[in-house]
Design a protein around this motif. Structure first.
Motif, PDB file in Angstrom:
ATOM      1  N   GLU A 193      -4.196   0.874  -2.333  1.00 32.14           N
ATOM      2  CA  GLU A 193      -3.841  -0.541  -2.249  1.00 32.14           C
ATOM      3  C   GLU A 193      -3.357  -1.041  -3.617  1.00 32.14           C
ATOM      4  O   GLU A 193      -3.812  -0.559  -4.662  1.00 32.14           O
ATOM      5  CB  GLU A 193      -5.046  -1.364  -1.806  1.00 32.14           C
ATOM      6  N   PRO A 205       0.825  -1.205   0.000  1.00 29.34           N
ATOM      7  CA  PRO A 205       0.000   0.000   0.000  1.00 29.34           C
ATOM      8  C   PRO A 205       0.865   1.264   0.000  1.00 29.34           C
ATOM      9  O   PRO A 205       2.000   1.268   0.484  1.00 29.34           O
ATOM     10  CB  PRO A 205      -0.812  -0.113   1.291  1.00 29.34           C
ATOM     11  N   THR A 261      -4.122  -3.051  -5.978  1.00 34.98           N
ATOM     12  CA  THR A 261      -5.272  -3.862  -6.394  1.00 34.98           C
ATOM     13  C   THR A 261      -4.971  -4.572  -7.711  1.00 34.98           C
ATOM     14  O   THR A 261      -4.020  -4.235  -8.416  1.00 34.98           O
ATOM     15  CB  THR A 261      -6.508  -2.976  -6.569  1.00 34.98           C
TER      16      THR A 261
END
Length: 416
Positions: free
Chosen positions: A201, A183, A203
């Motif tokens: 984040e 993160p 992702t």
């Protein structure tokens, strides 16, 4: 600038050689509010089976020569600088957001890098071409994450693209790539004077785009290597790393990444091919941000010139431009670091603490200075740490002194 805007709708040298890819369903994936769109993706089924993955990159070199004053100013700046209160673009905003960008629904000039894969995702062939593209969709990372999570049948191409990218990432990891995702914290000053902290984040959508950008850089680098073409090659010297057994003792994420980052050498840019250790790439160039980074602009210029069989920049000439651009990039990076430190200090002053975290590694053990990862806020903080602290030790961080204007910060960590 007005002349450049008018050129967008006129024929430019080399336009006759552009591949018409406007029929592809191409989409850009960016943060919400992004206004400089310099890359997009598409997936096309092959008649022989398998897929062709396209990575389109905006092509400002179609409208700018090296002798243009805007080009020379962009070289001096080196890159766009993104600060908490706003951006200082490498090119003037009306151009960066306008004729240089890939604008949804409009025919735009691009360099399109492609990779053919079979049904199992194994690479078959690759290349690039100047092109015309038309974005059918502009979506955000959140949109793509939602679609990947829901997996609706109408998004088969996106799901297939994700599957291919996962395969490519696995192959790169097998070749030694260090994928150090974790993160990231960003600060945003608010109208009421407070500072907001946003945690980004890593992702699936962000990983998908990042892998495609690395792929485009490898395709461009391999082309340059095959043809003996001087390009701004990025490289990193190999480093001895902790053993798998040692790494397994650290928690995944920031603590394990910290052990790896401590071993890595700085990356460098030169005019000849060189391996990039952390990327697991025998050759690599940055090619996907020619609106925001001048080294990418130079890569585009060299590729397009070579593709037209015209005279490219020699190594000494390319090095001359690189030296100027890298000086600008270094200066912009320093401004960005100072800006981030100011807003970090301001946020710490606002919140006051305490914060919980885990010890990552020593910075200067003789002085008791260590690095601590705070997972809730995605912050890595330099703190005075207890003697004999070891990776993953839980710590509580207290604020002793902070002055954002003077750049002063003192933090003390204690065993939790």
């Amino acid at each position: 600038m007005q002349r450049l805007r008018s050129l967008a709708g006129q024929d430019c040298p080399g336009d006759e050689d552009r591949l018409d890819l406007t029929g592809l369903a191409s989409l850009s994936i960016d943060d919400a509010g992004t206004i400089e769109v310099d890359d997009a993706l598409a997936l096309e089924s092959r008649a022989a089976g398998g897929w062709r993955l396209w990575i389109h990159v905006a092509d400002p070199t179609a409208l700018l020569s090296l002798t243009n004053p805007l080009t020379m100013e962009a070289c001096r700046r080196g890159c766009s600088a993104y600060l908490s209160h706003g951006a200082t673009p490498m090119f003037p905003q009306p151009l960066a957001q306008g004729v240089f960008s890939l604008r949804p629904g409009q025919r735009c000039r691009a360099l399109s890098f492609w990779l053919d894969v079979d049904d199992d995702g194994h690479a078959l062939d690759e290349g690039w071409s100047p092109s015309w593209v038309r974005l059918s969709t502009a979506v955000t990372y959140n949109d793509v994450d939602d679609l990947l999570g829901m997996a609706p049948p109408e998004e088969d191409n996106l799901l297939e693209l994700h599957r291919i990218i996962l395969r490519l990432n696995q192959e790169r990891r097998a070749a030694g790539a260090l994928c150090l995702e974790q993160p990231e914290a960003r600060f945003r000053p608010m109208a009421d004077g407070r500072i907001a902290l946003e945690v980004l984040e890593p992702t699936p959508a962000r990983q998908l785009v990042a892998e495609c950008m690395v792929l485009a850089g490898q395709i461009a680098g391999r082309y340059g290597q095959r043809h003996g073409l001087p390009l701004p090659y990025r490289g990193q010297v190999a480093s001895p790393l902790p053993s798998a057994q040692e790494l397994a003792a650290f928690s995944p994420g920031a603590v394990r990444n910290g052990a790896l980052k401590a071993c890595l050498q700085r990356s460098s840019t030169g005019t000849r091919p060189q391996p990039h250790f952390a990327l697991g790439a025998p050759v690599y160039v940055q090619v996907t941000s020619p609106i925001r980074r001048f080294t990418d602009f130079l890569t585009h210029l060299q590729l397009r010139t070579h593709g037209r069989q015209a005279s490219v920049l020699t190594e000494p000439d390319l090095q001359h431009w690189l030296d100027q651009a890298l000086a600008g990039i270094q200066e912009a990076g320093q401004r960005a670091r100072q800006d981030r430190l100011y807003w970090l200090h301001s946020w710490l002053q606002q919140e006051r603490g305490p914060w919980t975290g885990r010890f990552v590694r020593w910075l200067r053990e003789s002085e008791g200075l260590g690095l601590v990862w705070c997972g809730d806020t995605a912050l890595e903080l330099a703190c005075n740490c207890p003697p004999r602290s070891r990776p993953d030790d839980p710590l509580t961080i207290g604020l002793l002194e902070v002055n954002p204007e003077r750049g002063l910060l003192r933090l003390k960590a204690q065993a939790a």
